[in-house]
Motif scaffolding. Structure first.
Motif, PDB file in Angstrom:
ATOM      1  N   ALA A 179       0.805  -1.098   0.009  1.00 22.20           N
ATOM      2  CA  ALA A 179      -0.058  -0.151  -0.035  1.00 22.20           C
ATOM      3  C   ALA A 179       0.791   1.134   0.243  1.00 22.20           C
ATOM      4  O   ALA A 179       0.875   2.139   0.899  1.00 22.20           O
ATOM      5  CB  ALA A 179      -1.039  -0.196   1.204  1.00 22.20           C
TER       6      ALA A 179
ATOM      7  N   SER B 168       0.757   3.754  -1.592  1.00 22.81           N
ATOM      8  CA  SER B 168       0.191   5.252  -1.890  1.00 22.81           C
ATOM      9  C   SER B 168      -0.388   5.708  -0.680  1.00 22.81           C
ATOM     10  O   SER B 168      -1.057   6.756  -0.949  1.00 22.81           O
ATOM     11  CB  SER B 168      -1.148   5.065  -2.989  1.00 22.81           C
ATOM     12  OG  SER B 168      -1.991   4.052  -2.434  1.00 22.81           O
ATOM     13  N   LEU B 169      -0.390   5.292   0.462  1.00 24.57           N
ATOM     14  CA  LEU B 169      -0.586   6.019   1.625  1.00 24.57           C
ATOM     15  C   LEU B 169       0.083   7.287   2.002  1.00 24.57           C
ATOM     16  O   LEU B 169       1.265   7.122   1.717  1.00 24.57           O
ATOM     17  CB  LEU B 169      -0.279   5.076   2.988  1.00 24.57           C
ATOM     18  CG  LEU B 169      -1.454   3.613   2.935  1.00 24.57           C
ATOM     19  CD1 LEU B 169      -0.994   2.870   4.031  1.00 24.57           C
ATOM     20  CD2 LEU B 169      -2.741   4.246   2.984  1.00 24.57           C
ATOM     21  N   PRO B 170      -0.452   8.193   2.635  1.00 27.70           N
ATOM     22  CA  PRO B 170       0.452   9.578   2.774  1.00 27.70           C
ATOM     23  C   PRO B 170       1.589   8.967   3.733  1.00 27.70           C
ATOM     24  O   PRO B 170       1.361   8.356   4.689  1.00 27.70           O
ATOM     25  CB  PRO B 170      -0.730  10.255   3.620  1.00 27.70           C
ATOM     26  CG  PRO B 170      -1.868   9.656   3.444  1.00 27.70           C
ATOM     27  CD  PRO B 170      -1.753   8.296   3.320  1.00 27.70           C
TER      28      PRO B 170
ATOM     29  N   VAL C 187      -0.657   4.832  10.574  1.00 26.41           N
ATOM     30  CA  VAL C 187      -1.823   3.784  10.269  1.00 26.41           C
ATOM     31  C   VAL C 187      -2.273   3.143  11.425  1.00 26.41           C
ATOM     32  O   VAL C 187      -1.590   2.347  12.139  1.00 26.41           O
ATOM     33  CB  VAL C 187      -1.491   2.722   9.181  1.00 26.41           C
ATOM     34  CG1 VAL C 187      -2.751   1.720   8.979  1.00 26.41           C
ATOM     35  CG2 VAL C 187      -0.972   3.318   8.117  1.00 26.41           C
TER      36      VAL C 187
ATOM     37  N   GLN D 228     -10.274  -6.288  -0.513  1.00 23.10           N
ATOM     38  CA  GLN D 228      -9.594  -4.874  -0.159  1.00 23.10           C
ATOM     39  C   GLN D 228      -9.128  -4.914   1.208  1.00 23.10           C
ATOM     40  O   GLN D 228      -9.765  -5.470   2.091  1.00 23.10           O
ATOM     41  CB  GLN D 228     -10.636  -3.821  -0.740  1.00 23.10           C
ATOM     42  CG  GLN D 228     -10.660  -3.753  -1.943  1.00 23.10           C
ATOM     43  CD  GLN D 228     -11.910  -4.047  -2.860  1.00 23.10           C
ATOM     44  OE1 GLN D 228     -12.600  -4.653  -2.190  1.00 23.10           O
ATOM     45  NE2 GLN D 228     -11.793  -4.387  -3.891  1.00 23.10           N
TER      46      GLN D 228
ATOM     47  N   TYR E 238      -8.675  -2.041   3.937  1.00 24.71           N
ATOM     48  CA  TYR E 238      -8.856  -0.786   4.584  1.00 24.71           C
ATOM     49  C   TYR E 238      -7.742  -0.265   5.550  1.00 24.71           C
ATOM     50  O   TYR E 238      -7.542  -1.254   6.328  1.00 24.71           O
ATOM     51  CB  TYR E 238     -10.111  -0.562   4.882  1.00 24.71           C
ATOM     52  CG  TYR E 238     -11.200  -0.617   3.922  1.00 24.71           C
ATOM     53  CD1 TYR E 238     -11.853   0.217   3.157  1.00 24.71           C
ATOM     54  CD2 TYR E 238     -11.992  -1.918   3.945  1.00 24.71           C
ATOM     55  CE1 TYR E 238     -12.780   0.380   2.306  1.00 24.71           C
ATOM     56  CE2 TYR E 238     -12.635  -2.128   2.720  1.00 24.71           C
ATOM     57  CZ  TYR E 238     -13.299  -1.141   2.047  1.00 24.71           C
ATOM     58  OH  TYR E 238     -14.171  -1.262   0.980  1.00 24.71           O
TER      59      TYR E 238
ATOM     60  N   VAL F  65      -5.726   6.016   8.491  1.00 23.51           N
ATOM     61  CA  VAL F  65      -4.492   6.744   8.525  1.00 23.51           C
ATOM     62  C   VAL F  65      -4.842   8.103   9.486  1.00 23.51           C
ATOM     63  O   VAL F  65      -5.848   8.608   9.208  1.00 23.51           O
ATOM     64  CB  VAL F  65      -3.894   7.281   7.390  1.00 23.51           C
ATOM     65  CG1 VAL F  65      -2.776   8.108   7.338  1.00 23.51           C
ATOM     66  CG2 VAL F  65      -3.762   6.017   6.242  1.00 23.51           C
TER      67      VAL F  65
ATOM     68  N   TYR G 272      -8.165   4.693   3.750  1.00 19.42           N
ATOM     69  CA  TYR G 272      -7.647   4.604   2.432  1.00 19.42           C
ATOM     70  C   TYR G 272      -7.989   3.245   2.227  1.00 19.42           C
ATOM     71  O   TYR G 272      -7.961   2.191   2.921  1.00 19.42           O
ATOM     72  CB  TYR G 272      -6.184   4.877   2.337  1.00 19.42           C
ATOM     73  CG  TYR G 272      -5.730   6.224   2.260  1.00 19.42           C
ATOM     74  CD1 TYR G 272      -5.440   6.707   1.083  1.00 19.42           C
ATOM     75  CD2 TYR G 272      -5.985   6.929   3.390  1.00 19.42           C
ATOM     76  CE1 TYR G 272      -5.117   8.120   1.028  1.00 19.42           C
ATOM     77  CE2 TYR G 272      -5.255   8.392   3.343  1.00 19.42           C
ATOM     78  CZ  TYR G 272      -5.223   8.624   2.106  1.00 19.42           C
ATOM     79  OH  TYR G 272      -4.977  10.180   1.899  1.00 19.42           O
ATOM     80  N   LEU G 273      -7.998   2.693   0.746  1.00 19.21           N
ATOM     81  CA  LEU G 273      -8.234   1.556   0.284  1.00 19.21           C
ATOM     82  C   LEU G 273      -7.321   1.202  -0.513  1.00 19.21           C
ATOM     83  O   LEU G 273      -6.660   1.605  -1.626  1.00 19.21           O
ATOM     84  CB  LEU G 273      -9.445   1.415  -0.648  1.00 19.21           C
ATOM     85  CG  LEU G 273     -10.204   0.324  -1.575  1.00 19.21           C
ATOM     86  CD1 LEU G 273     -10.382  -0.874  -0.123  1.00 19.21           C
ATOM     87  CD2 LEU G 273     -11.208   0.614  -2.364  1.00 19.21           C
ATOM     88  N   PHE G 274      -6.615  -0.268  -0.317  1.00 21.78           N
ATOM     89  CA  PHE G 274      -5.752  -1.152  -1.007  1.00 21.78           C
ATOM     90  C   PHE G 274      -6.465  -1.995  -1.749  1.00 21.78           C
ATOM     91  O   PHE G 274      -7.050  -2.776  -1.100  1.00 21.78           O
ATOM     92  CB  PHE G 274      -4.547  -1.450  -0.185  1.00 21.78           C
ATOM     93  CG  PHE G 274      -3.580  -2.009  -0.813  1.00 21.78           C
ATOM     94  CD1 PHE G 274      -2.623  -1.217  -1.765  1.00 21.78           C
ATOM     95  CD2 PHE G 274      -3.301  -3.564  -0.911  1.00 21.78           C
ATOM     96  CE1 PHE G 274      -1.630  -2.005  -2.294  1.00 21.78           C
ATOM     97  CE2 PHE G 274      -2.152  -4.121  -1.342  1.00 21.78           C
ATOM     98  CZ  PHE G 274      -1.443  -3.266  -2.134  1.00 21.78           C
TER      99      PHE G 274
END
Length: 192
Positions: A105, A107-109, A114, A126, A128, A131, A137-139
């Motif tokens: 994942a 693409s998380l900030p 988390v 998926q 979830y 954050v 956020y969804l992976f």
């Protein structure tokens, strides 16, 4: 740990450093994993116990430089051997009961902890991640490609717009056909 319905508690700190702060404890068996395997997420990485918490150990890839806020044992994997951890620097995954860790994942900030992880939606494909102070956020997970339920929704929407187009174009043709005879009588010269 309490073996007497919370009447008597015993400390299970053998193998944990004195300065460690335990943030979460998750038994693998609760998700169908190996009996006796327990994970502890701490401010010094992940610790494992193979005897229900009596003794704790870590390995060279224990993520010792980060704080572990949440642990998710993936019930979908073979013998629940896949484990996700939410840390101060993102989400990590182990596919061998917490022995080796890799990033996931991406693409998380960055720089945001988390705090929670859960598997769900579309046949549990998926992941979830909650954050800290940013949101959820969804992976995509391990869906392996096109999800048939999404394809069905797409086809229904396309069919709807196609039918709408056909109905409106048919209505326009009828309107043109209806208007043509009137226009021809108006523009025709008068008979003598």
């Amino acid at each position: 740990r309490s073996d007497s319905r919370s009447i008597v508690w015993q400390a299970l700190n053998n193998g944990l450093p004195a300065t460690v702060v335990v943030n979460t404890v998750v038994p693998a068996a609760a998700s169908g994993g190996m009996q006796g395997l327990v994970y502890a997420g701490t401010n010094h990485g992940v610790f494992r116990s193979l005897n229900d918490g009596e003794d704790w150990t870590t390995n060279s890839e224990s993520l010792s430089g980060t704080s572990i806020h949440t642990i998710l044992v993936d019930f979908r994997s073979s013998n629940a051997s896949t484990v996700y951890v939410g840390t101060d620097v993102g989400v990590f995954r182990s596919e061998d009961n917490g022995q080796d860790w890799g990033g996931t994942a991406s693409s998380l900030p960055r720089g945001k902890p988390v705090r929670a992880l859960v598997v769900g939606a579309n046949n549990y494909t998926q992941l979830y991640a909650a954050v800290d102070s940013v949101g959820v956020y969804l992976f995509p997970g391990t869906s392996g490609g096109i999800d048939p339920s999404r394809l069905l929704v797409f086809l229904v929407v396309v069919l709807f717009f196609f039918l709408l187009y056909r109905l409106t174009s048919r209505g326009q043709r009828r309107q043109r056909a209806f208007l043509k005879p009137e226009q021809s009588t108006e523009t025709a010269p008068p008979e003598r």
